[in-house]
Design an enzyme around this catalytic site. Structure first.
Site, PDB file in Angstrom:
ATOM      1  N   VAL A  46       0.837  -1.207   0.000  1.00  0.00           N
ATOM      2  CA  VAL A  46       0.000   0.000   0.000  1.00  0.00           C
ATOM      3  C   VAL A  46       0.871   1.255   0.000  1.00  0.00           C
ATOM      4  O   VAL A  46       0.549   2.252  -0.656  1.00  0.00           O
ATOM      5  CB  VAL A  46      -0.953  -0.002   1.220  1.00  0.00           C
ATOM      6  CG1 VAL A  46      -1.741   1.307   1.304  1.00  0.00           C
ATOM      7  CG2 VAL A  46      -1.911  -1.184   1.151  1.00  0.00           C
ATOM      8  N   CYS A  47       1.986   1.202   0.714  1.00  0.00           N
ATOM      9  CA  CYS A  47       2.826   2.394   0.901  1.00  0.00           C
ATOM     10  C   CYS A  47       3.232   3.095  -0.394  1.00  0.00           C
ATOM     11  O   CYS A  47       3.123   4.318  -0.484  1.00  0.00           O
ATOM     12  CB  CYS A  47       4.071   2.052   1.717  1.00  0.00           C
ATOM     13  SG  CYS A  47       3.700   1.505   3.393  1.00  0.00           S
ATOM     14  N   PRO A  48       3.696   2.362  -1.423  1.00  0.00           N
ATOM     15  CA  PRO A  48       4.108   3.100  -2.622  1.00  0.00           C
ATOM     16  C   PRO A  48       2.956   3.828  -3.309  1.00  0.00           C
ATOM     17  O   PRO A  48       3.170   4.865  -3.939  1.00  0.00           O
ATOM     18  CB  PRO A  48       4.714   2.018  -3.528  1.00  0.00           C
ATOM     19  CG  PRO A  48       4.185   0.723  -3.017  1.00  0.00           C
ATOM     20  CD  PRO A  48       3.973   0.927  -1.552  1.00  0.00           C
ATOM     21  N   GLU A  50       0.563   5.423  -1.795  1.00  0.00           N
ATOM     22  CA  GLU A  50       0.399   6.690  -1.065  1.00  0.00           C
ATOM     23  C   GLU A  50       1.548   7.648  -1.355  1.00  0.00           C
ATOM     24  O   GLU A  50       1.333   8.837  -1.621  1.00  0.00           O
ATOM     25  CB  GLU A  50       0.390   6.432   0.445  1.00  0.00           C
ATOM     26  CG  GLU A  50      -0.720   5.578   0.956  1.00  0.00           C
ATOM     27  CD  GLU A  50      -0.628   5.431   2.458  1.00  0.00           C
ATOM     28  OE1 GLU A  50      -1.605   5.770   3.125  1.00  0.00           O
ATOM     29  OE2 GLU A  50       0.421   5.003   2.964  1.00  0.00           O
ATOM     30  N   ILE A  51       2.764   7.123  -1.274  1.00  0.00           N
ATOM     31  CA  ILE A  51       3.949   7.967  -1.418  1.00  0.00           C
ATOM     32  C   ILE A  51       3.994   8.597  -2.802  1.00  0.00           C
ATOM     33  O   ILE A  51       4.286   9.795  -2.943  1.00  0.00           O
ATOM     34  CB  ILE A  51       5.216   7.144  -1.120  1.00  0.00           C
ATOM     35  CG1 ILE A  51       5.236   6.735   0.359  1.00  0.00           C
ATOM     36  CG2 ILE A  51       6.479   7.925  -1.470  1.00  0.00           C
ATOM     37  CD1 ILE A  51       6.253   5.671   0.703  1.00  0.00           C
TER      38      ILE A  51
END
Length: 198
Positions: A46-48, A50-51
């Site tokens: 999920v993090c990439p 958002e980033i």
């Protein structure tokens, strides 16, 4: 314990910016709005999303005189490797703001978002130009943030500061606001009988 209305905990740590190592301090951005966000780990799922979404919207934040700063408990070397990985392969590619390496976990601890396992929860803080936390949202790891909602909250905070009126549920720029007064607030209710869904 919420940090809202309190002075944001200071930090100065190694970061990756423009594919280079750089020391980043919260003090560097005094006088600007800061959107400080924590994410669990590099090279996750999920993090990439958002980033990169925040990076793609960087110009919108810049228009509001706001600096984005990302933080995780990974090392600066891990950050650099992730930035150097293409987006098509789950990497970040070019990112328009610094990714801070909270390898000692001191920043995540100070902001109250460190999990027992050693990584941070997903958390977003909006810090005003005087260095006080005005917004805080902390949630579990399985869901990503909405960049439009972060911008909406930043717009609302800036509107309240500039105009002294308050923003009702679902407010976006251009919609009616309220005077924070028992009588004067009735003007809003008269003009908006259907509430936030109007």
């Amino acid at each position: 314990m919420s940090l809202v209305t309190k002075q944001a905990p200071a930090f100065s740590e190694a970061a990756v910016l423009n594919k280079q190592f750089k020391n980043v301090s919260l003090e560097d951005y005094k006088g600007k709005w800061v959107v400080l966000f924590f994410y669990p780990l590099d090279f996750t799922f999920v993090c990439p999303t958002e980033i990169t979404a925040l990076s793609d919207a960087n110009e919108e934040f810049a228009k509001r005189d706001a600096q984005i700063i990302g933080v995780s408990t990974d090392s600066k070397f891990s950050h650099l490797a992730w930035v150097n990985t293409p987006r098509s392969e789950g990497g970040l590619g070019d990112i328009a703001y610094p990714l801070v390496a909270d390898f000692t976990k001191s920043i995540s601890t100070d902001y109250g978002v460190l999990l027992d396992g050693g990584m941070a929860l997903r958390a977003t803080f909006i810090i005003d130009p005087e260095g006080k936390v005005q917004f805080e949202l902390v949630h579990d790891l399985g869901i990503g943030r909405n960049v439009t909602e972060i911008l909406r909250n930043l717009d609302a905070l800036q509107f309240v500061r500039k105009h002294g009126e308050v923003c009702p549920a679902g407010w976006t720029p251009g919609k009616d606001t309220m005077k924070p007064d028992p009588e004067k607030s009735k003007d809003y209710y008269k003009n908006n009988p259907e509430g936030w869904q109007k």
